[in-house]
Design a protein around this motif. Structure first.
Motif, PDB file in Angstrom:
ATOM      1  N   ASN A 180     -26.717 -11.044   4.813  1.00  0.00           N
ATOM      2  CA  ASN A 180     -27.937 -11.572   4.199  1.00  0.00           C
ATOM      3  C   ASN A 180     -28.863 -12.094   5.290  1.00  0.00           C
ATOM      4  O   ASN A 180     -28.423 -12.464   6.388  1.00  0.00           O
ATOM      5  CB  ASN A 180     -27.614 -12.655   3.163  1.00  0.00           C
ATOM      6  CG  ASN A 180     -26.861 -13.814   3.765  1.00  0.00           C
ATOM      7  OD1 ASN A 180     -27.366 -14.516   4.641  1.00  0.00           O
ATOM      8  ND2 ASN A 180     -25.626 -14.016   3.319  1.00  0.00           N
ATOM      9  N   GLU A 181     -30.140 -12.119   4.983  1.00  0.00           N
ATOM     10  CA  GLU A 181     -31.148 -12.498   5.975  1.00  0.00           C
ATOM     11  C   GLU A 181     -31.039 -13.955   6.408  1.00  0.00           C
ATOM     12  O   GLU A 181     -31.283 -14.280   7.563  1.00  0.00           O
ATOM     13  CB  GLU A 181     -32.562 -12.208   5.442  1.00  0.00           C
ATOM     14  CG  GLU A 181     -32.878 -10.738   5.304  1.00  0.00           C
ATOM     15  CD  GLU A 181     -32.680  -9.952   6.593  1.00  0.00           C
ATOM     16  OE1 GLU A 181     -33.114 -10.416   7.675  1.00  0.00           O
ATOM     17  OE2 GLU A 181     -32.075  -8.866   6.524  1.00  0.00           O
ATOM     18  N   SER A 182     -30.650 -14.852   5.500  1.00  0.00           N
ATOM     19  CA  SER A 182     -30.568 -16.267   5.885  1.00  0.00           C
ATOM     20  C   SER A 182     -29.453 -16.487   6.908  1.00  0.00           C
ATOM     21  O   SER A 182     -29.604 -17.258   7.858  1.00  0.00           O
ATOM     22  CB  SER A 182     -30.383 -17.170   4.662  1.00  0.00           C
ATOM     23  OG  SER A 182     -29.139 -16.910   4.040  1.00  0.00           O
ATOM     24  N   GLY A 183     -28.330 -15.800   6.737  1.00  0.00           N
ATOM     25  CA  GLY A 183     -27.240 -15.904   7.707  1.00  0.00           C
ATOM     26  C   GLY A 183     -27.635 -15.347   9.058  1.00  0.00           C
ATOM     27  O   GLY A 183     -27.339 -15.931  10.104  1.00  0.00           O
ATOM     28  N   ALA A 224     -30.701 -15.104  10.237  1.00  0.00           N
ATOM     29  CA  ALA A 224     -31.693 -16.019  10.819  1.00  0.00           C
ATOM     30  C   ALA A 224     -31.014 -17.255  11.394  1.00  0.00           C
ATOM     31  O   ALA A 224     -31.397 -17.748  12.458  1.00  0.00           O
ATOM     32  CB  ALA A 224     -32.727 -16.415   9.756  1.00  0.00           C
ATOM     33  N   ASN A 225     -30.000 -17.756  10.707  1.00  0.00           N
ATOM     34  CA  ASN A 225     -29.257 -18.920  11.174  1.00  0.00           C
ATOM     35  C   ASN A 225     -28.638 -18.641  12.545  1.00  0.00           C
ATOM     36  O   ASN A 225     -28.743 -19.456  13.470  1.00  0.00           O
ATOM     37  CB  ASN A 225     -28.183 -19.282  10.137  1.00  0.00           C
ATOM     38  CG  ASN A 225     -27.558 -20.634  10.380  1.00  0.00           C
ATOM     39  OD1 ASN A 225     -28.054 -21.447  11.157  1.00  0.00           O
ATOM     40  ND2 ASN A 225     -26.453 -20.883   9.717  1.00  0.00           N
ATOM     41  N   GLN A 275     -31.376 -18.380  15.360  1.00  0.00           N
ATOM     42  CA  GLN A 275     -32.084 -19.591  15.786  1.00  0.00           C
ATOM     43  C   GLN A 275     -31.184 -20.630  16.434  1.00  0.00           C
ATOM     44  O   GLN A 275     -31.664 -21.584  17.043  1.00  0.00           O
ATOM     45  CB  GLN A 275     -32.847 -20.210  14.622  1.00  0.00           C
ATOM     46  CG  GLN A 275     -31.960 -20.788  13.538  1.00  0.00           C
ATOM     47  CD  GLN A 275     -32.740 -21.167  12.294  1.00  0.00           C
ATOM     48  OE1 GLN A 275     -33.876 -20.767  12.125  1.00  0.00           O
ATOM     49  NE2 GLN A 275     -32.128 -21.941  11.426  1.00  0.00           N
ATOM     50  N   ALA A 319     -22.227 -19.543   9.298  1.00  0.00           N
ATOM     51  CA  ALA A 319     -23.188 -18.739   8.546  1.00  0.00           C
ATOM     52  C   ALA A 319     -22.578 -18.215   7.239  1.00  0.00           C
ATOM     53  O   ALA A 319     -23.259 -17.551   6.453  1.00  0.00           O
ATOM     54  CB  ALA A 319     -23.679 -17.571   9.405  1.00  0.00           C
TER      55      ALA A 319
END
Length: 189
Positions: free
Chosen positions: A83-86, A88-89, A92, A154
């Motif tokens: 998933n994109e949030s993982g 991105a985590n 960053q 993540a």
């Protein structure tokens, strides 16, 4: 003073990064017959792939110490859905409690790319009801179990971790089979 030696080794799963005998794991001594070289950094026994060894303390520090920012590339097989949030985590930086990781370079590996790897012995656990996927993660820190901890934070348990590159040295370019080593030039880093 003798010339510096630099070796690249394709470390198998369940091999400990030391030359002295170990009661549970095979050691580097079972694979490398060159005297007076030592690992420049480590790979856990449950991790595989590229390990560099040298007889030069300065070079060992350059390879292993985070202050030199030498990138280390890992291919990681993770359990769950990407998933994109993982992603991105990871990209960053992740708060791991004892430190916040520096931002990582992250990309999803196409399935056919992970086919470049050898079969692991023993194989990973596969659960029919839970998917898995592969990421390439590039970091320059390399603290204890860092990539595994980042992925867990993540939300993805790590099934398999393979280091495929250190600096410009790439396991696939070398063509090293599992458990094989060869001398390389310091300039290759």
């Amino acid at each position: 003073m003798p010339l510096s030696s630099l070796l690249a080794f394709n470390k198998p799963y369940n091999v400990i990064c030391q030359f002295s005998e170990h009661e549970k794991h095979a050691s580097l001594k079972q694979y490398i017959d060159k005297p007076d070289v030592y690992p420049a950094g480590r790979l856990d026994t449950d991790s595989e792939g590229l390990l560099l060894l040298t007889n030069n303390g300065r070079l060992q520090a350059k390879i292993a110490h985070p202050k030199h920012k030498l990138p280390k590339t890992y291919w990681v097989q993770l359990e769950g859905e990407v998933n994109e949030s993982g992603l991105a985590n990871l990209a960053q930086g992740v708060n791991l409690g004892d430190f916040i990781s520096a931002p990582a370079q992250v990309r999803r590996l196409p399935e056919n790319e992970s086919n470049l790897l050898w079969a692991r012995n023993p194989p990973i656990r596969v659960r029919k009801t839970i998917p898995d996927f592969w990421l390439e993660i590039i970091i320059s820190e390399g603290k204890n179990r860092q990539v595994r901890r980042m992925c867990a934070k993540a939300g993805w348990p790590c099934l398999r971790l393979v280091r495929v590159g250190i600096g410009r040295v790439n396991l696939f370019d070398l063509g090293l089979g599992l458990g094989q080593w060869q001398a390389i030039d310091e300039g290759d880093l």
